[in-house]
Design a protein around this motif. Structure first.
Motif, PDB file in Angstrom:
ATOM      1  N   ARG A 172      -5.285  12.910  10.263  1.00  0.00           N
ATOM      2  CA  ARG A 172      -6.261  11.824  10.266  1.00  0.00           C
ATOM      3  C   ARG A 172      -5.749  10.629   9.473  1.00  0.00           C
ATOM      4  NH1 ARG A 172     -11.507  12.757  12.350  1.00  0.00           N
ATOM      5  NH2 ARG A 172     -11.642  10.531  12.013  1.00  0.00           N
ATOM      6  N   VAL A 216      -2.746   2.931  12.858  1.00  0.00           N
ATOM      7  CA  VAL A 216      -3.596   1.935  13.516  1.00  0.00           C
ATOM      8  C   VAL A 216      -3.768   0.713  12.617  1.00  0.00           C
ATOM      9  CG1 VAL A 216      -5.942   1.463  14.327  1.00  0.00           C
ATOM     10  CG2 VAL A 216      -4.821   3.607  14.938  1.00  0.00           C
ATOM     11  N   CYS A 217      -4.057   0.959  11.336  1.00  0.00           N
ATOM     12  CA  CYS A 217      -4.308  -0.151  10.419  1.00  0.00           C
ATOM     13  C   CYS A 217      -3.044  -0.981  10.209  1.00  0.00           C
ATOM     14  CB  CYS A 217      -4.787   0.360   9.068  1.00  0.00           C
ATOM     15  SG  CYS A 217      -6.416   1.072   9.157  1.00  0.00           S
ATOM     16  N   ALA A 266      -4.943   6.911  11.051  1.00  0.00           N
ATOM     17  CA  ALA A 266      -5.626   5.726  10.528  1.00  0.00           C
ATOM     18  C   ALA A 266      -4.602   4.741   9.975  1.00  0.00           C
ATOM     19  CB  ALA A 266      -6.625   6.127   9.452  1.00  0.00           C
ATOM     20  N   LEU A 271     -12.261   3.848  10.030  1.00  0.00           N
ATOM     21  CA  LEU A 271     -11.552   4.976  10.646  1.00  0.00           C
ATOM     22  C   LEU A 271     -11.596   6.247   9.803  1.00  0.00           C
ATOM     23  CD1 LEU A 271      -8.366   3.220  12.063  1.00  0.00           C
ATOM     24  CD2 LEU A 271     -10.275   4.150  13.359  1.00  0.00           C
ATOM     25  N   THR A 272     -11.848   6.121   8.513  1.00  0.00           N
ATOM     26  CA  THR A 272     -11.712   7.292   7.642  1.00  0.00           C
ATOM     27  C   THR A 272     -12.979   7.649   6.879  1.00  0.00           C
ATOM     28  OG1 THR A 272     -10.873   5.770   5.987  1.00  0.00           O
ATOM     29  CG2 THR A 272      -9.236   7.011   7.213  1.00  0.00           C
TER      30      THR A 272
END
Ligand SMILES: Nc1ncnc2c1ncn2[C@@H]1O[C@H](COP(=O)(O)OP(=O)(O)OP(=O)(O)O)[C@@H](O)[C@H]1O
Ligand SMILES: [Mg+2]
Lengths: 265, 280
Positions: free
Chosen positions: A97, A104-105, A101, A66-67
């Protein structure tokens, strides 16, 4: 990612059922009997420790994914420029951002942790002594990895950053392993190295502390705890772990912002 | 009233490469300025400094009175990058919606529809970016730059991927922008396009402005051609002001004059002369 997760959880379910089935027939190891630990606890904790490593690993993959290219990767593809010229600015963009992330994680890690918890319980009737603590620690560890990957993305292109993130991840695990070896060999140097690296890379310390938490109330477990993960075992981290993790996230984020603010895109 | 864009002594070095070597440039309110120059002259670098994407090594730049790159400056401008991409999974409408939010535009669906209409994408508002042709993406990029009614626009090669119809759409759009009083700095390699729409032209070569002015000011007289009985006679060095006298002299000398043409250098000739050996 979904397929990978499904495969992992499915395999864990199979493995856990198998393990508890065989354990019921087998004779417990001598040391365990001497320490007064029953085989179910040993099996449950070992399995669950392994599953925590798997969860950490998958969470790390997701965090990196994601990053990976948030700054340089997206700038090279031309995705970033139209966004950063808007008045919101680079700091908000970076923070946004990271927050996305991390959210979500964290949700992902908690979900997989929960699934494995349920599997271990239903297969063998064992559950960890603490639940919220190791779950949050795993989630914290994955957020640290997301932050490191974001920092790397300021300097490295996507592929290079992906490799770098996994080298750092691996380095953390190896440092943890060295710490275990140091403990066993009674080597001050090795323990010292491991200690310093767990401050430098706190995701490892969070993971180890999480491993400790799953058998926190089980007496006589300390020596077995050393064998919980594939890369060495649990190591309690002390009360400064969470404050340090937050400070660490702020430092990494601040560093990433400072570098991003000066970067030519 | 402050100028839409000013650059003073801008220098940009990338390591050993000097991309800009002391650039002064003004774009007045509502003015449409074309920036020409060979590949690597520094056009995109100048625009990126104006947008705050790149930090100048020395010198100053301002957009609508605010320091280039500041939040106020960014709020006043729109930007179409030379190389850009939007997320493939988003639709044209979603791209504009995102930029409306980022630009804090209150235009709503009305603004999005109008912008898509303006760039000729009204039929494709629901199409995903990854299903669009390159030229359609560029049109969407132009629409994106116009979100939030900016007072000043940086357009870096807005027509590089467009078909002739699309180029004309953009030309009309630029005229429309001028009528609304929006100032534009336009990078392009298409001299005819610049000549047709721009109020003023600046030519950049090796990081320096080597020529600047209205296309008509830059054009230098190349002579006067007169058709007479014996064929065409060329008076090199003569200009428009000399034409009546030349004709009168010829008539006095007993010649029949069938046609007179004043020759001026084209923008292409001016350009090639200005950039010299850099032209390739
Ligand atoms: N990020 C960068 N790093 C190093 N050098 C760069 C960078 N960006 C541009 N340059 C150099 O700066 C100079 C000017 O580049 P710039 O992109 O501004 O040219 P340009 O006039 O826009 O050219 P083109 O017509 O090809 O778009 C070139 O020599 C280029 O190689
Ligand atoms: Mg360019």
């Amino acid at each position: 990612m979904l397929v990978l997760t499904a495969a992992f959880v499915g395999l864990y379910w199979l493995g856990a059922n198998q393990a508890f089935d065989t354990v019921d027939e087998a004779q417990p190891p001598r040391e365990a009997i001497l320490a007064g630990i029953d085989t179910r606890t040993l099996t449950g904790a070992t399995l669950f420790g392994l599953s925590m490593f798997g969860t950490l690993f998958l969470g790390a993959v997701l965090a990196a994914f994601l990053t990976l290219g948030v700054v340089r990767g997206d700038a090279e593809r031309g995705l970033l420029q139209p966004l950063v010229v808007r008045p919101v600015g680079r700091g908000v963009l970076l923070l946004g951002r990271f927050a996305a992330a991390a959210a979500v994680c964290a949700v992902y890690v908690l979900a997989v942790f929960g699934a494995n918890l349920w599997i271990t319980w239903s297969a063998g009737g064992w559950r960890p002594d603490r639940i919220a603590e190791p779950a949050l620690q795993l989630a914290g560890a994955v957020c640290v990895i997301a932050a490191l990957s974001l920092l790397g993305s300021v300097f490295l292109s996507s592929t290079a950053n992906g490799i770098a993130v996994f080298m750092v991840f691996g380095a953390g695990l190896v440092a943890g392993l060295l710490g275990q070896i140091g403990e066993v060999l009674d080597s001050d140097t090795l323990t010292r190295v491991a200690e310093i690296s767990s401050w430098v890379l706190p995701f490892e310390a969070l993971y180890q502390d999480g491993l400790v938490a799953i058998t926190a109330d089980t007496t006589g477990f300390t020596e077995f705890a050393l064998q919980l993960g594939p890369f060495g075992g649990a190591q309690a981290a002390g009360p400064f772990l969470w404050p340090w993790t937050l400070a660490y996230l702020a430092l990494v984020g601040g560093g990433a912002y400072a570098a991003f603010a000066r970067k030519d895109l | 009233m402050s100028a839409a864009f000013t650059a003073r002594g801008l220098v940009k070095r990338y390591g050993a490469v000097t991309a800009l070597d002391g650039v002064d440039l003004d774009v007045e309110e509502g003015e449409l300025v074309g920036l020409l120059g060979p590949n690597g002259a520094g056009k995109s670098t100048l625009v990126k400094i104006g947008c705050g994407l790149v930090r100048a090594t020395a010198g100053e730049a301002a957009v609508c009175g605010s320091r280039a790159g500041s939040a106020q400056a960014r709020a006043a401008m729109g930007y179409l990058a030379e190389l850009f991409r939007f997320p493939g999974w988003s639709s044209a409408d979603e791209v504009l919606l995102l930029h409306q939010r980022l630009a804090r535009s209150s235009g709503g669906p009305g603004e999005r529809g109008e912008l898509l209409e303006l760039v000729g994408l009204a039929d494709a508002h629901a199409r995903r970016v990854e299903d669009m042709s390159k030229g359609m993406q560029q049109r969407l990029g132009i629409a994106q730059a116009l979100v939030g009614s900016p007072r000043f626009l940086f357009l870096d090669e807005p027509t590089s991927a467009l078909d002739p119809g699309g180029r004309r759409t953009v030309r009309r759009l630029l005229e429309e922008l001028r009528s609304r009083g929006i100032a534009v700095l336009l990078n392009s390699h298409l001299l005819s396009e610049i000549e047709l729409v721009c109020d003023r032209v600046a030519i950049l070569s090796r990081g320096r402005i080597v020529a600047e002015g209205r296309p008509s000011e830059l054009a230098r007289p190349r002579g006067v051609e007169v058709d007479v009985d014996g064929g065409t006679r060329v008076f090199t060095g003569a200009g428009r002001a000399d034409a009546p006298r030349l004709v009168a002299d010829l008539v006095a000398a007993g010649e029949h004059v069938y046609g007179v043409r004043v020759l001026e250098s084209t923008l292409e000739e001016i350009y090639l002369e200005a950039v010299g050996e850099d032209a390739g």
